[in-house]
Write a protein that holds these residues in place. Structure first.
Motif, PDB file in Angstrom:
ATOM      1  N   ILE A 136       0.531  -0.935  -0.665  1.00 19.58           N
ATOM      2  CA  ILE A 136       0.182  -0.164  -0.210  1.00 19.58           C
ATOM      3  C   ILE A 136       0.699   1.166   0.101  1.00 19.58           C
ATOM      4  CG2 ILE A 136      -1.515   1.284   1.741  1.00 19.58           C
ATOM      5  CD1 ILE A 136      -2.741  -1.383   2.018  1.00 19.58           C
ATOM      6  N   LEU A 137       1.722   1.254   0.646  1.00 20.48           N
ATOM      7  CA  LEU A 137       2.642   2.195   0.439  1.00 20.48           C
ATOM      8  C   LEU A 137       3.338   2.710  -0.205  1.00 20.48           C
ATOM      9  CD1 LEU A 137       4.110   2.179   4.221  1.00 20.48           C
ATOM     10  CD2 LEU A 137       2.472   3.893   3.310  1.00 20.48           C
ATOM     11  N   THR A 138       4.183   1.095  -1.381  1.00 20.55           N
ATOM     12  CA  THR A 138       4.061   1.577  -2.360  1.00 20.55           C
ATOM     13  C   THR A 138       3.371   2.600  -3.198  1.00 20.55           C
ATOM     14  OG1 THR A 138       6.021  -0.320  -1.618  1.00 20.55           O
ATOM     15  CG2 THR A 138       5.512   0.528  -4.251  1.00 20.55           C
ATOM     16  N   TYR A 139       2.914   1.535  -3.218  1.00 20.76           N
ATOM     17  CA  TYR A 139       0.870   2.376  -4.906  1.00 20.76           C
ATOM     18  C   TYR A 139       0.996   3.467  -4.170  1.00 20.76           C
ATOM     19  CZ  TYR A 139      -2.930   3.052  -5.904  1.00 20.76           C
ATOM     20  OH  TYR A 139      -3.795   3.864  -7.037  1.00 20.76           O
ATOM     21  N   ILE A 140       1.040   4.531  -2.866  1.00 24.58           N
ATOM     22  CA  ILE A 140       0.782   5.862  -2.633  1.00 24.58           C
ATOM     23  C   ILE A 140       2.260   6.546  -2.944  1.00 24.58           C
ATOM     24  CG2 ILE A 140       1.251   7.307  -1.058  1.00 24.58           C
ATOM     25  CD1 ILE A 140      -1.030   4.759   0.844  1.00 24.58           C
ATOM     26  N   VAL A 141       3.126   6.268  -2.723  1.00 22.77           N
ATOM     27  CA  VAL A 141       4.627   6.799  -3.279  1.00 22.77           C
ATOM     28  C   VAL A 141       4.503   6.346  -4.702  1.00 22.77           C
ATOM     29  CG1 VAL A 141       6.343   6.432  -3.303  1.00 22.77           C
ATOM     30  CG2 VAL A 141       6.126   6.030  -0.948  1.00 22.77           C
ATOM     31  N   ASN A 142       4.104   5.353  -5.071  1.00 22.10           N
ATOM     32  CA  ASN A 142       4.113   5.413  -7.154  1.00 22.10           C
ATOM     33  C   ASN A 142       3.234   6.238  -7.945  1.00 22.10           C
ATOM     34  OD1 ASN A 142       5.334   4.330  -9.077  1.00 22.10           O
ATOM     35  ND2 ASN A 142       2.937   3.269  -9.567  1.00 22.10           N
ATOM     36  N   ARG A 143       2.340   6.722  -6.535  1.00 22.80           N
ATOM     37  CA  ARG A 143       1.273   7.909  -7.263  1.00 22.80           C
ATOM     38  C   ARG A 143       2.213   9.410  -7.164  1.00 22.80           C
ATOM     39  NH1 ARG A 143      -2.926   6.698 -10.127  1.00 22.80           N
ATOM     40  NH2 ARG A 143      -4.705   8.344  -8.861  1.00 22.80           N
ATOM     41  N   GLY A 144       2.904   9.493  -6.628  1.00 22.24           N
ATOM     42  CA  GLY A 144       3.319  10.220  -6.633  1.00 22.24           C
ATOM     43  C   GLY A 144       3.028  10.849  -5.294  1.00 22.24           C
ATOM     44  N   VAL A 145       2.774  11.092  -4.097  1.00 22.68           N
ATOM     45  CA  VAL A 145       2.330  11.118  -3.156  1.00 22.68           C
ATOM     46  C   VAL A 145       3.954  11.274  -1.995  1.00 22.68           C
ATOM     47  CG1 VAL A 145       0.987  11.550  -1.371  1.00 22.68           C
ATOM     48  CG2 VAL A 145      -0.562  10.491  -3.359  1.00 22.68           C
ATOM     49  N   GLU A 146       3.738  12.633  -1.675  1.00 19.81           N
ATOM     50  CA  GLU A 146       4.700  12.733  -0.621  1.00 19.81           C
ATOM     51  C   GLU A 146       4.451  12.369   1.068  1.00 19.81           C
ATOM     52  OE1 GLU A 146       8.040  14.759  -2.196  1.00 19.81           O
ATOM     53  OE2 GLU A 146       8.279  13.905  -4.358  1.00 19.81           O
ATOM     54  N   SER A 147       5.726  12.264   1.581  1.00 18.53           N
ATOM     55  CA  SER A 147       5.371  12.882   3.442  1.00 18.53           C
ATOM     56  C   SER A 147       4.663  14.156   2.691  1.00 18.53           C
ATOM     57  CB  SER A 147       5.841  12.617   4.046  1.00 18.53           C
ATOM     58  OG  SER A 147       7.595  12.593   3.881  1.00 18.53           O
ATOM     59  N   ALA A 148       3.710  14.876   3.351  1.00 22.30           N
ATOM     60  CA  ALA A 148       3.701  16.518   3.773  1.00 22.30           C
ATOM     61  C   ALA A 148       4.222  16.543   5.251  1.00 22.30           C
ATOM     62  CB  ALA A 148       2.055  16.164   3.448  1.00 22.30           C
ATOM     63  N   ALA A 149       3.654  18.196   4.619  1.00 21.28           N
ATOM     64  CA  ALA A 149       4.434  18.670   6.754  1.00 21.28           C
ATOM     65  C   ALA A 149       3.582  17.996   7.601  1.00 21.28           C
ATOM     66  CB  ALA A 149       5.032  20.855   5.821  1.00 21.28           C
ATOM     67  N   ALA A 150       2.619  18.452   7.753  1.00 19.21           N
ATOM     68  CA  ALA A 150       0.979  18.298   8.627  1.00 19.21           C
ATOM     69  C   ALA A 150       1.476  16.735   8.441  1.00 19.21           C
ATOM     70  CB  ALA A 150       0.071  18.428   8.097  1.00 19.21           C
ATOM     71  N   MET A 151       1.366  15.506   7.866  1.00 20.21           N
ATOM     72  CA  MET A 151       1.918  14.408   8.442  1.00 20.21           C
ATOM     73  C   MET A 151       3.546  14.510   9.118  1.00 20.21           C
ATOM     74  SD  MET A 151       2.338  11.345   6.480  1.00 20.21           S
ATOM     75  CE  MET A 151       4.010  11.075   5.519  1.00 20.21           C
ATOM     76  N   ASN A 152       4.458  15.017   8.632  1.00 27.54           N
ATOM     77  CA  ASN A 152       5.190  14.966   9.527  1.00 27.54           C
ATOM     78  C   ASN A 152       5.651  16.217  10.557  1.00 27.54           C
ATOM     79  OD1 ASN A 152       6.890  13.891   7.402  1.00 27.54           O
ATOM     80  ND2 ASN A 152       7.332  15.264   6.016  1.00 27.54           N
ATOM     81  N   THR A 153       4.466  16.742  10.810  1.00 28.48           N
ATOM     82  CA  THR A 153       4.377  17.235  12.225  1.00 28.48           C
ATOM     83  C   THR A 153       3.705  16.147  13.078  1.00 28.48           C
ATOM     84  OG1 THR A 153       4.809  19.538  11.225  1.00 28.48           O
ATOM     85  CG2 THR A 153       3.729  19.369  13.256  1.00 28.48           C
ATOM     86  N   ILE A 154       3.241  15.134  12.796  1.00 28.17           N
ATOM     87  CA  ILE A 154       1.881  15.131  13.503  1.00 28.17           C
ATOM     88  C   ILE A 154       2.657  13.290  13.428  1.00 28.17           C
ATOM     89  CG2 ILE A 154       0.545  12.391  13.160  1.00 28.17           C
ATOM     90  CD1 ILE A 154      -1.440  14.873  11.798  1.00 28.17           C
TER      91      ILE A 154
END
Length: 470
Positions: A136-154
């Motif tokens: 699932i994480l591989t699929y998410i990254v392959n879709r071009g989704v990078e970790s956002a600043a908000a997620m990094n803060t959480i």
């Protein structure tokens, strides 16, 4: 347009600390207690802390003086040629996805706190769920989704709040008499493997080095500093801060439980120790924070190995298809290859006696190769520029890594050589594709490749004959 200000000393130091802390700190105490009393543990922290500080200072120096170098393997390539660059980069790639395997085992162990079917983190249900998460994480990254600043803060909050809560409570429940009762000697030689201080010291090295894996990313943040002086200060303050956090988190429990109890406690150890300190809510508190933190870190580390091979392809150390991006800007081939290898390794963990320690040891051994090259290039670069101070920093950085891997993990380094066998093939294909050296391996590269294969075969024989256990 207003020019962006760089990070201040305080902000940069905080970034160094938060970007380096991973899941390893939550498992430290039990892993260390399995081999050492508090005295040898503290001694090992001093040595490891010094070695890592020298590495971080080397990285910081090279980043500031050779900003054109992209990727940690670039130092090996610049200093010692293409094959060295390949060895360093491929080692970094191996380390990155092996680190994800360690994340998987800790994640499933944490879920095992709530769902007993996942207890231990290395049974069939755990492997199935970990595999699903990985893809699932591989699929998410392959879709071009990078970790956002908000997620990094959480993710940062979920790591730091439980960690600091644990340290504060551990200080209040600390019993000096229990801590000093068996300060240098093991109370259970069957658990720790003997009372010899040197043996105990060696047992700590790989575990401690593991929690500093990723410190090179922290050093790279130096390029975002307001001033070069702040970059160097933040690196030193950040590493010392990390060392203090790791020492407190790993050593304070020796003053609450006996070493035997700590060695036998389930992983992630901090979860169960905190539950014993404050009650059931403490275990839930640590477990929830750790699960969120691991998922966030795992997402970032899913991108890391793909980015590494993409950079290597740009440097013509790997075939061009490693760097080919899809319409979303993601390197699909690298992502799928990495996910497939993680999948294979997750199945292997079913037959491992201590899956987490095995994965972290291989991850650490693989990245030590990169760190040694950083130290060696720091020596060469500083010598060429007649900077004796920086040269000695490089000598200590490389010397520590070599010293540690010889003492604690040569057999793991040999096992890592197995992962270089397909890498050599890809390196050869790159030379052929880009017509480098006539599309062939040089004599020196053939010799180095043969040595890597010999070490790989030797490690397979050692596993098959039981001389090395996984």
């Amino acid at each position: 347009m207003e020019e962006k200000k760089g990070l201040s000393l305080g902000a940069l130091t905080a970034a160094v600390v938060t970007s380096s802390i991973g899941s390893g700190v939550f498992t430290l105490t039990s892993s260390l207690a399995g081999g050492a009393a508090p005295g040898p543990v503290l001694l090992a922290w001093v040595v490891v802390g010094f070695g890592i500080l020298m590495l971080a200072m080397s990285l910081n120096n090279l980043l500031l003086k050779k900003p054109e170098a992209e990727g940690i393997h670039a130092y090996a390539q610049a200093g010692f040629g293409n094959f060295a660059g390949f060895v360093s980069g491929w080692g970094y790639w191996l380390s990155a996805w092996l680190g994800n395997v360690a994340f998987a085992t800790v994640l499933m162990s944490s879920l095992g706190y709530f769902f007993k079917v996942f207890a231990g983190g290395q049974n069939v249900p755990s492997i199935i769920v970990a595999s699903i998460v990985s893809w699932i994480l591989t699929y998410i990254v392959n879709r071009g989704v990078e970790s956002a600043a908000a997620m990094n803060t959480i993710v940062t909050i979920c790591k730091l709040i439980p960690l600091f809560a644990f340290i504060i409570v551990a200080i209040f429940v600390f019993k000096g008499g229990m801590f000093t009762a068996h300060f240098w000697s093991n109370v259970a030689s069957s658990v720790a493997g003997g009372d010899n201080t040197w043996t105990q010291f060696k047992s700590c090295l790989m575990i401690m080095m593991w929690v500093f894996v990723g410190v090179e990313g922290a050093s790279m943040l130096s390029s975002r500093a307001e001033s070069k002086k702040d970059a160097g200060k933040a690196t030193i303050i950040g590493i010392i801060s990390l060392l203090v956090i790791y020492v407190l988190a790993s050593v304070l429990p020796y003053g609450y439980m006996t070493q035997t109890e700590l060695a036998k406690i389930n992983q992630p150890a901090m979860l169960y120790i905190f539950q014993d300190m404050v009650g059931k809510w403490g275990g839930i508190f640590i477990a929830v924070g750790l699960i969120i933190a691991i998922l966030g870190s795992w997402l970032s580390w899913t991108m890391l190995p793909a980015d590494t091979t993409m950079l290597m392809a740009e440097e013509k150390l790997l075939p061009s298809y490693f760097g080919k991006k899809n319409k979303n800007g993601a390197p699909t081939f690298s992502l799928i290859l990495t996910a497939a290898l993680i999948q294979i390794f997750l199945f292997i963990l079913l037959f491992s006696q201590e899956a987490y320690n095995f994965a972290l040891s291989l991850c650490t051994a693989a990245i030590v190769v990169c760190y040694i090259f950083v130290g060696l290039f720091q020596i060469k670069f500083s010598y060429q520029n007649k900077d004796m101070k920086q040269m000695w920093i490089g000598i200590f950085a490389a010397g520590f890594q070599i010293f540690a891997i010889i003492l604690a993990g040569v057999h793991f380094l040999m096992l890592v050589c197995i992962g270089y066998i397909p890498g050599i093939y890809f390196y050869y294909k790159a030379k052929k594709e880009f017509n480098i050296d006539g599309g062939k391996l040089t004599k020196a590269e053939v010799i180095y490749s043969i040595l890597l294969v010999i070490f790989a075969v030797a490690s397979i024989v050692m596993v098959a004959t039981g001389k090395v256990s996984i």
